[in-house]
Enzyme design. Structure first.
Site, mmCIF file in Angstrom:
data_model
loop_
_atom_site.group_PDB
_atom_site.id
_atom_site.type_symbol
_atom_site.label_atom_id
_atom_site.label_comp_id
_atom_site.label_asym_id
_atom_site.label_seq_id
_atom_site.Cartn_x
_atom_site.Cartn_y
_atom_site.Cartn_z
ATOM 1 C CD GLN A 115 -3.922 1.538 8.672
ATOM 2 O OE1 GLN A 115 -4.765 1.015 9.394
ATOM 3 N NE2 GLN A 115 -4.082 1.599 7.366
ATOM 4 C CE LYS A 161 -8.644 0.139 9.103
ATOM 5 N NZ LYS A 161 -7.267 -0.213 8.741
ATOM 6 C CG ASP A 196 -5.439 -5.977 10.004
ATOM 7 O OD1 ASP A 196 -6.542 -5.928 9.427
ATOM 8 O OD2 ASP A 196 -4.628 -5.044 10.010
HETATM 9 N N1 GUN Z 1 -3.424 -0.542 5.214
HETATM 10 C C1 GUN Z 1 -4.308 -0.541 4.174
HETATM 11 N N2 GUN Z 1 -5.278 -1.452 4.404
HETATM 12 C C2 GUN Z 1 -5.006 -2.033 5.599
HETATM 13 C C3 GUN Z 1 -5.635 -3.037 6.381
HETATM 14 O O1 GUN Z 1 -6.664 -3.613 6.015
HETATM 15 N N3 GUN Z 1 -5.030 -3.342 7.547
HETATM 16 C C4 GUN Z 1 -3.887 -2.743 7.956
HETATM 17 N N4 GUN Z 1 -3.364 -3.129 9.119
HETATM 18 N N5 GUN Z 1 -3.280 -1.811 7.263
HETATM 19 C C5 GUN Z 1 -3.832 -1.448 6.089
#
Ligand code: GUN
Length: 295
Positions: free
Chosen positions: A98, A54, A121
């Site tokens: 995350q 990311k 998110d």
């Molecule tokens: N863990 C797995 N996929 C995601 C996501 O799209 N966002 C976040 N914050 N954590 C994740």
């Protein structure tokens, strides 16, 4: 019949080129780049890899990123401080915490602390609540489900009245994608680990979203001929023929699905690249809103 491949890599690359242009336009107006703040607690290798990807994607499109990479034994207060500092930072437009968080952390509380304006998110309970309600719009929708919806649009799928089956009910994918499909006027059924007749339900689906995290869970003979299949799974499996000793497969058995489905995503190269791209797109949207522009 062989399914048409829905190429997420191609769509994601095209969108990232457009986002990079948008970043330049933002910098020209604001004098500084859009910024993403990331909070990662612990050393789960998959999570650490996602976070690296990311942040690398931010760099590629010219965005600024700030990482709070906290040790596994961090206290609730330390994680809260990281979110608070990102909430207060005017150069940060999006915050990504995350998931999953370590067990000792009150994840629900952390989600509820993220500023609504920066909740790129879409996991703040208010945003999820708005997503679940008719006539209400969240400030952002979650990245992976949004990526699935973009791929369905790219494949030319008409969701109005379509039978959509979501396999999996996670907070990150299954639940929000089901809500988004319903908002798009599909008739939605959610199957999960306790569903008794998943094969039968999937056989009635015009659209299948597989997000249960089990390698090759959906065989081709579960699919209705012509069904559109979005495979969210990225499951690491042993593979002695690969020099790394492992490979990634989806939740759908690709080989047997290919001759039955009308269109299908690949793993890797399907939903994965879209997740990062949607996060960048949401951060961009937030940046424009912060200077009084954009939707
Ligand atoms: N863990 C797995 N996929 C995601 C996501 O799209 N966002 C976040 N914050 N954590 C994740």
């Amino acid at each position: 019949m062989t399914a048409k491949i829905i190429d997420g890599r191609l769509v994601a690359d095209r969108m990232q080129v457009a986002i990079a242009e948008d970043v330049k336009a933002f910098v020209a107006q604001a004098g500084f780049p859009p910024g993403l703040g990331v909070v990662l607690v612990g050393d789960n290798p998959a999570s650490a890899q996602y976070v690296r990807m990311k942040r690398k994607a931010c760099e590629k499109v010219g965005m600024h990123s700030v990482g709070h990479l906290l040790p596994l034994d961090s206290s609730q207060a330390v994680v809260e401080e990281a979110v608070e500092s990102l909430n207060a930072d005017p150069r940060i437009h999006g915050i990504l915490v995350q998931l999953p968080m370590p067990k000792a952390i009150d994840e629900a509380h952390i989600m509820s602390m993220v500023s609504l304006e920066k909740d790129v998110d879409g996991f703040h309970p208010i945003n999820i609540g708005r997503l679940a309600q008719k006539g209400r719009e969240p400030s952002f929708t979650p990245a992976t489900p949004t990526g699935c919806m973009v791929l369905l649009k790219e494949a030319g799928v008409n969701l109005d009245g379509a039978n959509a089956v979501v396999i999996g009910r996670s907070n990150i994918v299954g639940m929000p994608v089901a809500l988004m499909l319903m908002k798009a006027n599909a008739t939605v059924t959610i199957c999960h680990s306790r569903t008794r007749n998943t094969a039968e339900i999937v056989r009635g689906a015009d659209v299948v979203i597989a997000a249960i995290g089990q390698p090759n869970y959906v065989p081709g003979d579960w699919l209705k001929p012509g069904a559109v299949v979005i495979d969210v799974g990225t499951n690491r499996v042993d593979d002695p023929t690969n020099e790394k000793g492992y490979t990634f497969v989806g939740d759908v058995d690709y080989e047997s699905a290919l001759p039955v489905a009308g269109a299908i995503t690949k793993v890797p190269g399907g939903v994965g690249p879209m997740t990062i791209t949607m996060l960048l797109a949401n951060t961009m949207k937030s940046a424009w809103r912060s200077i009084g522009q954009g939707a």
